[in-house]
Design a protein around this motif. Structure first.
Motif, PDB file in Angstrom:
ATOM      1  N   ARG A  81       0.836  -1.208   0.000  1.00 10.23           N
ATOM      2  CA  ARG A  81       0.000   0.000   0.000  1.00 10.23           C
ATOM      3  C   ARG A  81       0.868   1.254   0.000  1.00 10.23           C
ATOM      4  O   ARG A  81       0.542   2.241  -0.665  1.00 10.23           O
ATOM      5  CB  ARG A  81      -0.932   0.001   1.214  1.00 10.23           C
ATOM      6  CG  ARG A  81      -1.999  -1.087   1.128  1.00 10.23           C
ATOM      7  CD  ARG A  81      -2.937  -1.051   2.304  1.00 10.23           C
ATOM      8  NE  ARG A  81      -3.740   0.174   2.265  1.00 10.23           N
ATOM      9  CZ  ARG A  81      -4.312   0.702   3.346  1.00 10.23           C
ATOM     10  NH1 ARG A  81      -4.168   0.145   4.522  1.00 10.23           N
ATOM     11  NH2 ARG A  81      -5.025   1.802   3.233  1.00 10.23           N
ATOM     12  N   VAL A  82       1.970   1.214   0.736  1.00  8.26           N
ATOM     13  CA  VAL A  82       2.889   2.354   0.775  1.00  8.26           C
ATOM     14  C   VAL A  82       3.509   2.552  -0.614  1.00  8.26           C
ATOM     15  O   VAL A  82       3.565   3.675  -1.125  1.00  8.26           O
ATOM     16  CB  VAL A  82       3.993   2.138   1.833  1.00  8.26           C
ATOM     17  CG1 VAL A  82       4.991   3.272   1.808  1.00  8.26           C
ATOM     18  CG2 VAL A  82       3.386   1.966   3.215  1.00  8.26           C
ATOM     19  N   GLU A  83       3.938   1.466  -1.224  1.00  7.57           N
ATOM     20  CA  GLU A  83       4.539   1.521  -2.565  1.00  7.57           C
ATOM     21  C   GLU A  83       3.545   2.093  -3.576  1.00  7.57           C
ATOM     22  O   GLU A  83       3.899   2.941  -4.395  1.00  7.57           O
ATOM     23  CB  GLU A  83       4.983   0.112  -2.980  1.00  7.57           C
ATOM     24  CG  GLU A  83       5.774   0.048  -4.254  1.00  7.57           C
ATOM     25  CD  GLU A  83       7.181   0.601  -4.128  1.00  7.57           C
ATOM     26  OE1 GLU A  83       7.684   1.142  -5.135  1.00  7.57           O
ATOM     27  OE2 GLU A  83       7.775   0.514  -3.043  1.00  7.57           O
ATOM     28  N   ARG A  84       2.283   1.654  -3.491  1.00  9.37           N
ATOM     29  CA  ARG A  84       1.254   2.169  -4.410  1.00  9.37           C
ATOM     30  C   ARG A  84       1.047   3.666  -4.201  1.00  9.37           C
ATOM     31  O   ARG A  84       0.887   4.419  -5.162  1.00  9.37           O
ATOM     32  CB  ARG A  84      -0.064   1.426  -4.208  1.00  9.37           C
ATOM     33  CG  ARG A  84      -0.230   0.224  -5.097  1.00  9.37           C
ATOM     34  CD  ARG A  84      -1.668  -0.263  -5.149  1.00  9.37           C
ATOM     35  NE  ARG A  84      -2.269  -0.496  -3.846  1.00  9.37           N
ATOM     36  CZ  ARG A  84      -2.186  -1.636  -3.176  1.00  9.37           C
ATOM     37  NH1 ARG A  84      -1.536  -2.651  -3.674  1.00  9.37           N
ATOM     38  NH2 ARG A  84      -2.772  -1.764  -1.994  1.00  9.37           N
ATOM     39  N   MET A  85       1.044   4.091  -2.936  1.00 14.46           N
ATOM     40  CA  MET A  85       0.847   5.503  -2.655  1.00 14.46           C
ATOM     41  C   MET A  85       1.983   6.341  -3.232  1.00 14.46           C
ATOM     42  O   MET A  85       1.755   7.349  -3.906  1.00 14.46           O
ATOM     43  CB  MET A  85       0.748   5.746  -1.142  1.00 14.46           C
ATOM     44  CG  MET A  85       0.458   7.192  -0.786  1.00 14.46           C
ATOM     45  SD  MET A  85       0.653   7.533   0.968  1.00 14.46           S
ATOM     46  CE  MET A  85       2.296   8.190   0.990  1.00 14.46           C
ATOM     47  N   VAL A  86       3.228   5.912  -2.991  1.00 16.57           N
ATOM     48  CA  VAL A  86       4.390   6.657  -3.493  1.00 16.57           C
ATOM     49  C   VAL A  86       4.395   6.651  -5.018  1.00 16.57           C
ATOM     50  O   VAL A  86       4.636   7.690  -5.641  1.00 16.57           O
ATOM     51  CB  VAL A  86       5.705   6.091  -2.906  1.00 16.57           C
ATOM     52  CG1 VAL A  86       6.910   6.691  -3.598  1.00 16.57           C
ATOM     53  CG2 VAL A  86       5.760   6.360  -1.411  1.00 16.57           C
ATOM     54  N   ASN A  87       4.105   5.505  -5.637  1.00 17.35           N
ATOM     55  CA  ASN A  87       4.037   5.449  -7.103  1.00 17.35           C
ATOM     56  C   ASN A  87       2.983   6.410  -7.637  1.00 17.35           C
ATOM     57  O   ASN A  87       3.194   7.077  -8.647  1.00 17.35           O
ATOM     58  CB  ASN A  87       3.740   4.029  -7.586  1.00 17.35           C
ATOM     59  CG  ASN A  87       4.930   3.105  -7.458  1.00 17.35           C
ATOM     60  OD1 ASN A  87       6.068   3.548  -7.338  1.00 17.35           O
ATOM     61  ND2 ASN A  87       4.668   1.816  -7.459  1.00 17.35           N
ATOM     62  N   GLY A  88       1.838   6.478  -6.956  1.00 14.25           N
ATOM     63  CA  GLY A  88       0.779   7.393  -7.374  1.00 14.25           C
ATOM     64  C   GLY A  88       1.217   8.848  -7.293  1.00 14.25           C
ATOM     65  O   GLY A  88       0.922   9.642  -8.200  1.00 14.25           O
ATOM     66  N   ILE A  89       1.927   9.203  -6.231  1.00 14.91           N
ATOM     67  CA  ILE A  89       2.422  10.573  -6.081  1.00 14.91           C
ATOM     68  C   ILE A  89       3.407  10.897  -7.197  1.00 14.91           C
ATOM     69  O   ILE A  89       3.328  11.958  -7.829  1.00 14.91           O
ATOM     70  CB  ILE A  89       3.061  10.783  -4.691  1.00 14.91           C
ATOM     71  CG1 ILE A  89       1.980  10.729  -3.609  1.00 14.91           C
ATOM     72  CG2 ILE A  89       3.836  12.095  -4.626  1.00 14.91           C
ATOM     73  CD1 ILE A  89       2.526  10.696  -2.190  1.00 14.91           C
ATOM     74  N   VAL A  90       4.331   9.984  -7.463  1.00 14.97           N
ATOM     75  CA  VAL A  90       5.333  10.215  -8.514  1.00 14.97           C
ATOM     76  C   VAL A  90       4.643  10.365  -9.865  1.00 14.97           C
ATOM     77  O   VAL A  90       4.974  11.267 -10.649  1.00 14.97           O
ATOM     78  CB  VAL A  90       6.389   9.086  -8.539  1.00 14.97           C
ATOM     79  CG1 VAL A  90       7.304   9.221  -9.737  1.00 14.97           C
ATOM     80  CG2 VAL A  90       7.194   9.096  -7.245  1.00 14.97           C
ATOM     81  N   ARG A  91       3.660   9.506 -10.146  1.00 14.63           N
ATOM     82  CA  ARG A  91       2.936   9.609 -11.428  1.00 14.63           C
ATOM     83  C   ARG A  91       2.208  10.938 -11.534  1.00 14.63           C
ATOM     84  O   ARG A  91       2.190  11.565 -12.598  1.00 14.63           O
ATOM     85  CB  ARG A  91       1.961   8.448 -11.577  1.00 14.63           C
ATOM     86  CG  ARG A  91       2.599   7.212 -12.171  1.00 14.63           C
ATOM     87  CD  ARG A  91       1.568   6.211 -12.654  1.00 14.63           C
ATOM     88  NE  ARG A  91       0.700   5.719 -11.604  1.00 14.63           N
ATOM     89  CZ  ARG A  91       0.985   4.692 -10.814  1.00 14.63           C
ATOM     90  NH1 ARG A  91       2.102   4.041 -10.948  1.00 14.63           N
ATOM     91  NH2 ARG A  91       0.136   4.309  -9.884  1.00 14.63           N
ATOM     92  N   GLN A  92       1.589  11.386 -10.433  1.00 15.19           N
ATOM     93  CA  GLN A  92       0.909  12.686 -10.443  1.00 15.19           C
ATOM     94  C   GLN A  92       1.890  13.802 -10.769  1.00 15.19           C
ATOM     95  O   GLN A  92       1.592  14.678 -11.578  1.00 15.19           O
ATOM     96  CB  GLN A  92       0.276  12.969  -9.080  1.00 15.19           C
ATOM     97  CG  GLN A  92      -1.091  12.381  -8.878  1.00 15.19           C
ATOM     98  CD  GLN A  92      -1.637  12.814  -7.526  1.00 15.19           C
ATOM     99  OE1 GLN A  92      -1.286  12.233  -6.513  1.00 15.19           O
ATOM    100  NE2 GLN A  92      -2.486  13.819  -7.512  1.00 15.19           N
ATOM    101  N   LEU A  93       3.056  13.772 -10.121  1.00 14.24           N
ATOM    102  CA  LEU A  93       4.050  14.816 -10.338  1.00 14.24           C
ATOM    103  C   LEU A  93       4.547  14.810 -11.783  1.00 14.24           C
ATOM    104  O   LEU A  93       4.686  15.862 -12.408  1.00 14.24           O
ATOM    105  CB  LEU A  93       5.225  14.642  -9.370  1.00 14.24           C
ATOM    106  CG  LEU A  93       4.910  14.829  -7.889  1.00 14.24           C
ATOM    107  CD1 LEU A  93       6.115  14.444  -7.035  1.00 14.24           C
ATOM    108  CD2 LEU A  93       4.479  16.255  -7.596  1.00 14.24           C
TER     109      LEU A  93
END
Length: 152
Positions: free
Chosen positions: A83-95
């Motif tokens: 879940r942490v990995e998904r959250m960080v990946n989502g933030i990076v994709r947004q950026l």
């Protein structure tokens, strides 16, 4: 790829497979010199991002630093690493998908706060205390009030 054990630059890929969320390739490697085994991850990077700090200083975006700060907030909390990995990946994709090569540090902090709010309330408050530079107990009270208002 440099071996983390002996520093040799020759390694052999033994196995490659995509990660669960498909955003990276996981490679198992063996060092030719010492025989040490290690894992590497390859991720697609859409563009080079630069973070504009509060001081105005510009530094390259570092996904690992983002992950470490999230993990510090989540230390000893019952949240699965996926879940942490998904959250960080989502933030990076947004950026990366914003179309800007320079990102304000405050925006990254707000995105992390949004993500942590859905993962773990305690981690959210921990991160907020650093991000918002809490000075006294009433700062904690105001964030807890925000959390209570959102959950009602």
């Amino acid at each position: 790829m440099r071996c983390p054990y002996c520093g040799n630059e020759d390694s052999q890929v033994k196995d490659s497979r995509p990660t669960e969320d498909g955003t990276a390739i996981r490679r198992r490697r063996v060092c030719i010199a010492c025989g040490g085994r290690f894992t590497t991850f390859e991720r697609v990077q859409l563009r080079e991002l630069t973070v504009i700090k509060r001081s105005g200083r510009r530094v390259p975006f570092d996904r690992d630093k983002l992950m470490r700060s999230v993990q510090i907030a989540l230390r000893k909390r019952p949240v699965e690493s996926e879940r942490v990995e998904r959250m960080v990946n989502g933030i990076v994709r947004q950026l990366e998908s914003m179309g800007e090569s320079e990102i304000e540090a405050g925006l990254i902090g707000r995105l992390v706060m949004e993500g942590l709010k859905t993962l773990d309330d305690v981690a959210y408050v921990r991160f907020a205390s650093v991000y918002r530079d809490f000075r006294e107990a009433k700062d904690f009270e105001s964030v807890l009030g925000e959390l209570n208002a959102d959950s009602e």
